[in-house]
Design a protein around this motif. Structure first.
Motif, PDB file in Angstrom:
ATOM      1  N   ASP A 130     -84.940  65.555 -10.420  1.00 51.56           N
ATOM      2  CA  ASP A 130     -83.516  65.815 -10.614  1.00 51.56           C
ATOM      3  C   ASP A 130     -82.706  64.545 -10.414  1.00 51.56           C
ATOM      4  O   ASP A 130     -83.017  63.734  -9.533  1.00 51.56           O
ATOM      5  CB  ASP A 130     -83.044  66.893  -9.628  1.00 51.56           C
ATOM      6  CG  ASP A 130     -81.606  67.318  -9.881  1.00 51.56           C
ATOM      7  OD1 ASP A 130     -81.243  67.492 -11.060  1.00 51.56           O
ATOM      8  OD2 ASP A 130     -80.850  67.462  -8.910  1.00 51.56           O
ATOM      9  N   TRP A 131     -81.682  64.373 -11.238  1.00 46.17           N
ATOM     10  CA  TRP A 131     -80.724  63.286 -11.048  1.00 46.17           C
ATOM     11  C   TRP A 131     -79.435  63.644 -11.781  1.00 46.17           C
ATOM     12  O   TRP A 131     -79.363  64.666 -12.462  1.00 46.17           O
ATOM     13  CB  TRP A 131     -81.291  61.941 -11.506  1.00 46.17           C
ATOM     14  CG  TRP A 131     -81.648  61.852 -12.961  1.00 46.17           C
ATOM     15  CD1 TRP A 131     -80.866  61.386 -13.981  1.00 46.17           C
ATOM     16  CD2 TRP A 131     -82.895  62.222 -13.558  1.00 46.17           C
ATOM     17  NE1 TRP A 131     -81.543  61.449 -15.165  1.00 46.17           N
ATOM     18  CE2 TRP A 131     -82.801  61.944 -14.931  1.00 46.17           C
ATOM     19  CE3 TRP A 131     -84.091  62.743 -13.059  1.00 46.17           C
ATOM     20  CZ2 TRP A 131     -83.844  62.200 -15.818  1.00 46.17           C
ATOM     21  CZ3 TRP A 131     -85.132  62.990 -13.935  1.00 46.17           C
ATOM     22  CH2 TRP A 131     -85.004  62.711 -15.294  1.00 46.17           C
ATOM     23  N   GLY A 132     -78.419  62.819 -11.649  1.00 47.69           N
ATOM     24  CA  GLY A 132     -77.091  63.168 -12.109  1.00 47.69           C
ATOM     25  C   GLY A 132     -76.972  63.417 -13.601  1.00 47.69           C
ATOM     26  O   GLY A 132     -76.140  64.204 -14.033  1.00 47.69           O
ATOM     27  N   ARG A 134     -78.773  65.055 -15.547  1.00 46.75           N
ATOM     28  CA  ARG A 134     -79.665  66.161 -15.899  1.00 46.75           C
ATOM     29  C   ARG A 134     -79.221  66.923 -17.151  1.00 46.75           C
ATOM     30  O   ARG A 134     -80.057  67.502 -17.844  1.00 46.75           O
ATOM     31  CB  ARG A 134     -79.785  67.126 -14.713  1.00 46.75           C
ATOM     32  CG  ARG A 134     -78.506  67.827 -14.330  1.00 46.75           C
ATOM     33  CD  ARG A 134     -78.653  68.686 -13.083  1.00 46.75           C
ATOM     34  NE  ARG A 134     -78.799  67.860 -11.900  1.00 46.75           N
ATOM     35  CZ  ARG A 134     -77.769  67.354 -11.219  1.00 46.75           C
ATOM     36  NH1 ARG A 134     -76.526  67.562 -11.643  1.00 46.75           N
ATOM     37  NH2 ARG A 134     -77.978  66.634 -10.145  1.00 46.75           N
ATOM     38  N   SER A 150     -83.590  62.024  -7.033  1.00 43.91           N
ATOM     39  CA  SER A 150     -83.336  62.191  -5.600  1.00 43.91           C
ATOM     40  C   SER A 150     -84.429  62.932  -4.834  1.00 43.91           C
ATOM     41  O   SER A 150     -84.463  62.868  -3.607  1.00 43.91           O
ATOM     42  CB  SER A 150     -81.997  62.926  -5.410  1.00 43.91           C
ATOM     43  OG  SER A 150     -82.044  64.202  -6.024  1.00 43.91           O
ATOM     44  N   ARG A 315     -72.259  62.185  -5.000  1.00 49.18           N
ATOM     45  CA  ARG A 315     -73.447  61.379  -5.309  1.00 49.18           C
ATOM     46  C   ARG A 315     -73.700  61.309  -6.812  1.00 49.18           C
ATOM     47  O   ARG A 315     -73.994  60.232  -7.355  1.00 49.18           O
ATOM     48  CB  ARG A 315     -74.667  61.987  -4.585  1.00 49.18           C
ATOM     49  CG  ARG A 315     -76.016  61.428  -5.009  1.00 49.18           C
ATOM     50  CD  ARG A 315     -76.125  59.947  -4.712  1.00 49.18           C
ATOM     51  NE  ARG A 315     -77.410  59.432  -5.156  1.00 49.18           N
ATOM     52  CZ  ARG A 315     -77.682  59.030  -6.393  1.00 49.18           C
ATOM     53  NH1 ARG A 315     -76.746  59.104  -7.327  1.00 49.18           N
ATOM     54  NH2 ARG A 315     -78.878  58.555  -6.697  1.00 49.18           N
ATOM     55  N   ASP A 316     -73.569  62.423  -7.495  1.00 51.17           N
ATOM     56  CA  ASP A 316     -73.861  62.461  -8.928  1.00 51.17           C
ATOM     57  C   ASP A 316     -72.857  61.673  -9.755  1.00 51.17           C
ATOM     58  O   ASP A 316     -73.161  61.286 -10.892  1.00 51.17           O
ATOM     59  CB  ASP A 316     -73.897  63.907  -9.429  1.00 51.17           C
ATOM     60  CG  ASP A 316     -75.158  64.652  -9.002  1.00 51.17           C
ATOM     61  OD1 ASP A 316     -76.103  64.001  -8.511  1.00 51.17           O
ATOM     62  OD2 ASP A 316     -75.187  65.887  -9.157  1.00 51.17           O
ATOM     63  N   HIS A 317     -71.663  61.451  -9.223  1.00 52.77           N
ATOM     64  CA  HIS A 317     -70.612  60.804 -10.017  1.00 52.77           C
ATOM     65  C   HIS A 317     -70.442  59.320  -9.708  1.00 52.77           C
ATOM     66  O   HIS A 317     -69.523  58.687 -10.245  1.00 52.77           O
ATOM     67  CB  HIS A 317     -69.277  61.535  -9.822  1.00 52.77           C
ATOM     68  CG  HIS A 317     -69.173  62.795 -10.609  1.00 52.77           C
ATOM     69  ND1 HIS A 317     -69.754  63.980 -10.193  1.00 52.77           N
ATOM     70  CD2 HIS A 317     -68.581  63.072 -11.811  1.00 52.77           C
ATOM     71  CE1 HIS A 317     -69.520  64.926 -11.079  1.00 52.77           C
ATOM     72  NE2 HIS A 317     -68.811  64.411 -12.068  1.00 52.77           N
TER      73      HIS A 317
END
Length: 448
Positions: A130-132, A134, A150, A315-317
């Motif tokens: 998984d990561w931003g 996705r 992550s 975190r994702d942004h």
């Protein structure tokens, strides 16, 4: 070219050979707008047999092919160059039925990571990587770059999830190994050879993937640390948590710009610490008490539910927030965790000397020693800063790419990282599987 277009239309149909400049434009530029080049056409096959036909037609015309998935890469590995045809995998969106007994599923190369996760969760399981990005990054791209994200601390990179592939070689031969056998001793694994090959050895069309339990109870914490060394010092205790799912690190600048971009108040004052550690636990029962007990002596905030979602939205942004400020020098490196502080100190020293007005934004995956080093406003010092960061990572026993791949951006660095014997072996494999250099030339291995 007209003969090539006609041959390609005969394979995939006229609607799936794009030659109009407006229709091609989105395929000709990368997400960071760093790599831009024209392609004679974009071809969108739907089956492995159509991919085979496309490769054979391009080989007959002497035209190279660049496979492309979601085009979210950051090192120029999926954009056209030197007149190559773009082979879009976006129509490979088939998802097989989840096999809950073997905890596996077969996915087309064009399936996004988010689609795969939702499909697995509908069957009570989950996909581990998984990561931003996705929502746009695809299975095929993740396999080709051995993507991480992550949750590597718990489940490993994409390589650990791949149980089989279907792929088309440069000559149009189709390899299908989608049985997903967990044990097989029938020679070297061609499947694993293709993981991380960045589209230079074959075109991956489908993948058999391992699934994991879906842990629906989560707890997250943001811990303020005096320094990056303090953050690294938390790792032994964090690794002892049986439900540890992610350990991220954000230096203050990363926390600040992400929150500003989202228009939210930082959960902790960015000026209050030298580094922030984001910890996430996931289990079949609420892991809050275990996490709270472990971090009881630390200065931080424990968050559950909506607050946890806020932390991971931040975190994702980060990458999006950086991009909104300008075009960064973006480097993805990893070193042994004990050397993370040395790496960052070397970068800060170099910035003071080479580009004192530039802005440094660093975040990454603490448990793997993987940092995303971003420099805004590097100007004419960009090449020197890239040299500094990558050389320092190598000198500290690390790598120049932990999850983004080599692409064209770092192809000239591969021999410095791996040595001439390693690169010669890779060239020999490339020569055996793609003797004409048809597949993604210039990526991973520099053109001789």
């Amino acid at each position: 070219m007209n003969e090539l277009f006609a041959a390609l239309r005969a394979v995939v149909g006229k609607d799936h050979v794009l030659t109009d400049p407006d229709m091609k434009s989105g395929y000709e530029i990368d997400w960071l707008r760093q790599y831009i080049d024209d392609t004679p056409c974009v071809v969108r096959p739907h089956t492995a047999e159509e991919v085979a036909g496309v490769l054979q037609a391009c080989a007959a015309a002497g035209v190279a092919v660049v496979p492309q998935g979601g085009n979210t890469g950051l090192v120029g590995g999926s954009t056209p160059r030197d007149g190559a045809v773009v082979l879009s995998m976006q129509r490979f969106t088939e998802l097989g039925e989840v096999d809950v007994r073997s905890m596996q599923v077969t996915a087309g190369a064009g399936v996004t990571i988010e689609q795969l996760q939702l499909h697995a969760r509908a069957a009570g399981l989950d996909f581990a990587v998984d990561w931003g990005a996705r929502a746009t990054a695809t299975v095929g791209g993740a396999v080709n770059t051995n993507a991480g994200g992550s949750r590597v601390v718990r489940f490993g990179t994409m390589r650990a999830q791949v149980m089989g592939v279907q792929a088309v070689l440069a000559d149009g031969s189709i390899i299908t190994q989608l049985g997903g056998l967990p044990k097989e001793t029938a020679g070297p694994s061609l499947v694993q050879l293709l993981v991380g090959s960045e589209g230079t050895l074959a075109v991956v069309t489908a993948v058999r993937l391992r699934l994991v339990p879906w842990y629906q109870h989560t707890a997250a914490a943001l811990v303020a640390c005096d320094s990056l060394m303090h953050a690294v010092g938390l790792l032994p205790a964090l690794r002892a948590l049986p439900n540890l799912d992610a350990v991220e690190v954000l230096l203050p600048e990363a926390l600040q710009i992400a929150c500003k971009h989202l228009g939210v108040k930082p959960p902790l004052d960015p000026a209050s610490a030298g580094a922030f550690v984001m910890v996430d636990c996931a289990a079949h029962r609420d892991p809050t008490d275990e996490l709270a007990e472990l971090l009881g002596s630390q200065i931080g905030v424990l968050a559950v539910g909506a607050q946890r979602d806020k932390l991971f939205a931040i975190r994702d942004h980060i990458t999006i927030a950086i991009g909104a400020l300008g075009k960064p020098l973006k480097l993805d490196v990893a070193v042994p965790v004990l050397h993370l502080d040395r790496l960052v100190r070397a970068v800060r020293t170099g910035l003071r000397e080479l580009a004192p007005r530039a802005q440094l934004v660093v975040f990454g995956h603490l448990a793997e020693g993987n940092l995303h080093v971003n420099v805004l406003g590097a100007g004419d010092a960009e090449a020197a800063l890239k040299e500094l960061v990558l050389t320092t990572a190598i000198d500290l026993g690390g790598t120049i790419s932990a999850e983004h791949g080599i692409g064209v951006s770092k192809a000239e660095w591969l021999e410095r990282l791996k040595g001439p014997a390693h690169v010669a072996a890779l060239r020999a494999i490339k020569g055996a599987l793609d003797p004409a250099g048809l597949l993604n030339p210039g990526v991973l291995l520099p053109v001789e």
